[in-house]
Scaffold this active site. Structure first.
Site, mmCIF file in Angstrom:
data_model
loop_
_atom_site.group_PDB
_atom_site.id
_atom_site.type_symbol
_atom_site.label_atom_id
_atom_site.label_comp_id
_atom_site.label_asym_id
_atom_site.label_seq_id
_atom_site.Cartn_x
_atom_site.Cartn_y
_atom_site.Cartn_z
ATOM 1 N N HIS A 1 0.828 -1.212 0.000
ATOM 2 C CA HIS A 1 0.000 0.000 0.000
ATOM 3 C C HIS A 1 0.862 1.263 0.000
ATOM 4 O O HIS A 1 0.419 2.325 0.414
ATOM 5 C CB HIS A 1 -0.993 -0.011 1.164
ATOM 6 C CG HIS A 1 -2.056 -1.062 0.986
ATOM 7 N ND1 HIS A 1 -3.213 -0.822 0.280
ATOM 8 C CD2 HIS A 1 -2.098 -2.355 1.367
ATOM 9 C CE1 HIS A 1 -3.945 -1.934 0.264
ATOM 10 N NE2 HIS A 1 -3.284 -2.886 0.906
ATOM 11 N N THR A 2 2.091 1.119 -0.455
ATOM 12 C CA THR A 2 2.969 2.280 -0.636
ATOM 13 C C THR A 2 2.963 2.746 -2.088
ATOM 14 O O THR A 2 3.212 3.920 -2.350
ATOM 15 C CB THR A 2 4.415 1.907 -0.250
ATOM 16 O OG1 THR A 2 4.714 0.631 -0.835
ATOM 17 C CG2 THR A 2 4.568 1.815 1.263
ATOM 18 N N ASP A 3 2.678 1.840 -3.026
ATOM 19 C CA ASP A 3 2.886 2.203 -4.444
ATOM 20 C C ASP A 3 1.980 3.353 -4.877
ATOM 21 O O ASP A 3 2.441 4.328 -5.464
ATOM 22 C CB ASP A 3 2.764 0.992 -5.381
ATOM 23 C CG ASP A 3 1.446 0.241 -5.313
ATOM 24 O OD1 ASP A 3 0.623 0.527 -4.417
ATOM 25 O OD2 ASP A 3 1.231 -0.636 -6.175
ATOM 26 N N LEU B 1 -0.853 -13.317 -4.824
ATOM 27 C CA LEU B 1 0.446 -13.509 -5.484
ATOM 28 C C LEU B 1 0.401 -12.980 -6.917
ATOM 29 O O LEU B 1 1.257 -13.259 -7.728
ATOM 30 C CB LEU B 1 0.843 -14.989 -5.438
ATOM 31 C CG LEU B 1 0.964 -15.535 -4.004
ATOM 32 C CD1 LEU B 1 1.228 -17.042 -4.016
ATOM 33 C CD2 LEU B 1 2.067 -14.812 -3.221
ATOM 34 N N SER B 2 -0.641 -12.209 -7.184
ATOM 35 C CA SER B 2 -0.762 -11.446 -8.425
ATOM 36 C C SER B 2 -0.874 -12.311 -9.681
ATOM 37 O O SER B 2 -0.220 -12.058 -10.684
ATOM 38 C CB SER B 2 0.406 -10.465 -8.546
ATOM 39 O OG SER B 2 -0.072 -9.282 -9.110
ATOM 40 N N ASP C 1 2.601 -4.478 -8.800
ATOM 41 C CA ASP C 1 2.511 -5.859 -9.275
ATOM 42 C C ASP C 1 3.018 -6.022 -10.704
ATOM 43 O O ASP C 1 3.762 -6.953 -11.018
ATOM 44 C CB ASP C 1 1.065 -6.356 -9.185
ATOM 45 C CG ASP C 1 0.553 -6.371 -7.755
ATOM 46 O OD1 ASP C 1 1.391 -6.335 -6.829
ATOM 47 O OD2 ASP C 1 -0.669 -6.405 -7.563
HETATM 48 P P1 ADP Z 1 -4.452 -12.250 -7.448
HETATM 49 O O1 ADP Z 1 -3.984 -11.311 -8.513
HETATM 50 O O2 ADP Z 1 -3.871 -11.948 -6.123
HETATM 51 O O3 ADP Z 1 -4.256 -13.684 -7.815
HETATM 52 P P2 ADP Z 1 -6.979 -11.094 -8.166
HETATM 53 O O4 ADP Z 1 -8.309 -11.149 -7.529
HETATM 54 O O5 ADP Z 1 -6.359 -9.776 -8.409
HETATM 55 O O6 ADP Z 1 -6.009 -12.029 -7.279
HETATM 56 O O7 ADP Z 1 -7.016 -11.836 -9.564
HETATM 57 C C1 ADP Z 1 -7.575 -13.134 -9.684
HETATM 58 C C2 ADP Z 1 -8.447 -13.169 -10.906
HETATM 59 O O8 ADP Z 1 -7.625 -13.014 -12.079
HETATM 60 C C3 ADP Z 1 -9.124 -14.504 -11.107
HETATM 61 O O9 ADP Z 1 -10.323 -14.563 -10.392
HETATM 62 C C4 ADP Z 1 -9.354 -14.522 -12.613
HETATM 63 O O10 ADP Z 1 -10.473 -13.732 -12.965
HETATM 64 C C5 ADP Z 1 -8.137 -13.795 -13.138
HETATM 65 N N1 ADP Z 1 -7.071 -14.724 -13.550
HETATM 66 C C6 ADP Z 1 -5.798 -14.751 -13.105
HETATM 67 N N2 ADP Z 1 -5.091 -15.709 -13.717
HETATM 68 C C7 ADP Z 1 -5.919 -16.322 -14.584
HETATM 69 C C8 ADP Z 1 -5.784 -17.385 -15.518
HETATM 70 N N3 ADP Z 1 -4.637 -18.049 -15.681
HETATM 71 N N4 ADP Z 1 -6.874 -17.733 -16.241
HETATM 72 C C9 ADP Z 1 -8.036 -17.080 -16.097
HETATM 73 N N5 ADP Z 1 -8.220 -16.072 -15.231
HETATM 74 C C10 ADP Z 1 -7.190 -15.675 -14.483
HETATM 75 MG MG MG Z 2 -4.357 -9.223 -8.594
#
Ligand code: ADP
Ligand code: MG
Length: 371
Positions: free
Chosen positions: A19-21, A108-109, A155
């Site tokens: 939460h710094t970016d 973990l993005s 990220d």
């Molecule tokens: P994080 O980025 O921390 O994993 P987010 O909520 O920001 O969590 O992003 C997760 C969402 O990104 C998933 O619910 C999906 O909609 C999308 N997503 C990420 N990777 C994939 C993938 N390989 N295939 C389909 N959707 C994906």
């Molecule tokens: Mg994300």
């Protein structure tokens, strides 16, 4: 234009600086050894079609598409194509086959690994090179304006700019990313990531309200961003200025996290640069306390993982990423990793929580073309 190719981009774990970016500050992530891979083939009819092993429905959209036209997972893909077009980068239609081993929704993005891999695939097919930080900004716009998540530059910069065996020191205001060599193995240490599997359903609203409070604090202090406090004052001086906000205790707490977190990132960069890796541990734990108490973006499951890891001998641990669930990163003596994992697993079982996931991380390479 080329006909086809394969591009990939990693997820990231943020060692410190959350939460710094979006406050113009500092962060110190590295790329995960988990990636999203996009096998792309150019189409000449302007259609963008995508399938993912992580989704049931395919995506189909006519480029450039309109903001918000597609929801769900496809928004991350269509959003990048839309944002590239908005930035004046002409990309062709394409068929994309997407696969990923980044855990989804675990802090973990996975979302940025997907967006960055798609951005490289589309620009790669077009044979247009857009570099960081411009590409990071394009990806940020996709996530902010198309997907609707008010995230900063951490990220995607980590995913795009990271280098194997290095941490990535990000200065969000300067939009720079500097590799910091970090040989954990030589120090007998490992980074252990715990996916707590704690759902973060409230993320969007809660994330936005944290961001609003930071911006309110900066505005009332007459600053563009809270980062400016770090330029002119030492930490104590910056904290003293928060006295001007004493009628807004929420803004004070949020800003206190940001000020102290920026200082902790600089401290960790210094320690890593001096080879004092073990001393990083307590700084991580201090960061967690700051998020838990001042930024109030932790949850009990995450606190349990942090406390249990440290109780079992980790040198330090903290929640990583946006928060409200997600993952914990712990700095652990390599020999103690099994014991720390066992302790966290047992604590979760005792609390009737779902079994957590574990990942040991050696900083991996950033995004790029694979074939
Ligand atoms: P994080 O980025 O921390 O994993 P987010 O909520 O920001 O969590 O992003 C997760 C969402 O990104 C998933 O619910 C999906 O909609 C999308 N997503 C990420 N990777 C994939 C993938 N390989 N295939 C389909 N959707 C994906
Ligand atoms: Mg994300």
């Amino acid at each position: 234009m080329i006909d086809a190719g394969t591009w990939s981009a990693p997820g990231r774990v943020n060692l410190i600086g959350d939460h710094t970016d979006y406050n113009g500050g500092f962060a110190l992530p590295c790329a995960l050894p988990r990636r999203t891979t996009v096998v792309a083939r150019r189409r000449d009819d302007g259609l963008l079609r995508a399938r993912s092993t992580g989704a049931t429905e395919p995506l189909e959209v006519l480029l450039p598409g309109a903001r918000g036209e597609v929801g769900g997972w496809g928004a991350y893909v269509a959003g990048v194509a839309w944002s590239l077009a908005e930035a004046g980068v002409a990309v062709p239609g394409a068929d994309l086959e997407i696969s990923s081993d980044v855990p989804l929704g675990a802090g973990l993005s996975s979302s940025h690994s997907l967006e960055c891999a798609v951005a490289l695939a589309l620009t790669g097919l077009a044979e247009v090179e857009v570099r960081v930080p411009a590409l990071a900004r394009i990806v940020q716009r996709a996530e902010n304006e198309y997907v609707g998540a008010p995230t900063g530059l951490l990220d995607q910069t980590a995913s795009l700019a990271s280098v194997a065996d290095h941490l990535t020191f990000i200065d969000a205001r300067a939009e720079t990313a500097r590799p910091v060599p970090c040989d954990l193995a030589a120090a007998g240490l490992e980074l252990l990531v715990v996916d707590t599997r704690a759902a973060h359903a409230l993320t969007d609203g809660a994330y936005g309200s944290r961001r609003d409070a930071c911006e309110r604090a900066a505005g009332r202090l007459g600053l563009g961003t809270l980062r400016e406090l770090t330029d002119d004052l030492d930490v104590d001086g910056a904290l003293a200025r928060l006295g001007e906000l004493d009628d807004d205790p929420e803004a004070v707490r949020r800003a206190r996290h940001v000020i102290t977190e920026n200082a902790r990132v600089l401290q960790v960069v210094e320690l890593v640069g001096s080879g004092l890796l073990r001393e990083v541990g307590p700084v991580l734990s201090a960061s967690h306390a700051s998020m838990r108490d001042d930024f109030e973006n932790s949850v009990p499951e995450v606190d349990l993982a942090v406390e249990t890891a440290v109780g079992a001998g980790a040198l330090g641990a903290r929640m990583t990423g946006g928060g409200f669930g997600g993952s914990v990163v712990a700095l652990v003596d390599a020999a103690l990793v099994p014991a720390v994992q066992a302790a966290v697993r047992a604590a979760y079982a005792d609390a009737s929580l779902a079994e957590p996931g574990f990942l040991t991380v050696v900083p991996a390479r950033g995004a790029g073309r694979d074939a």
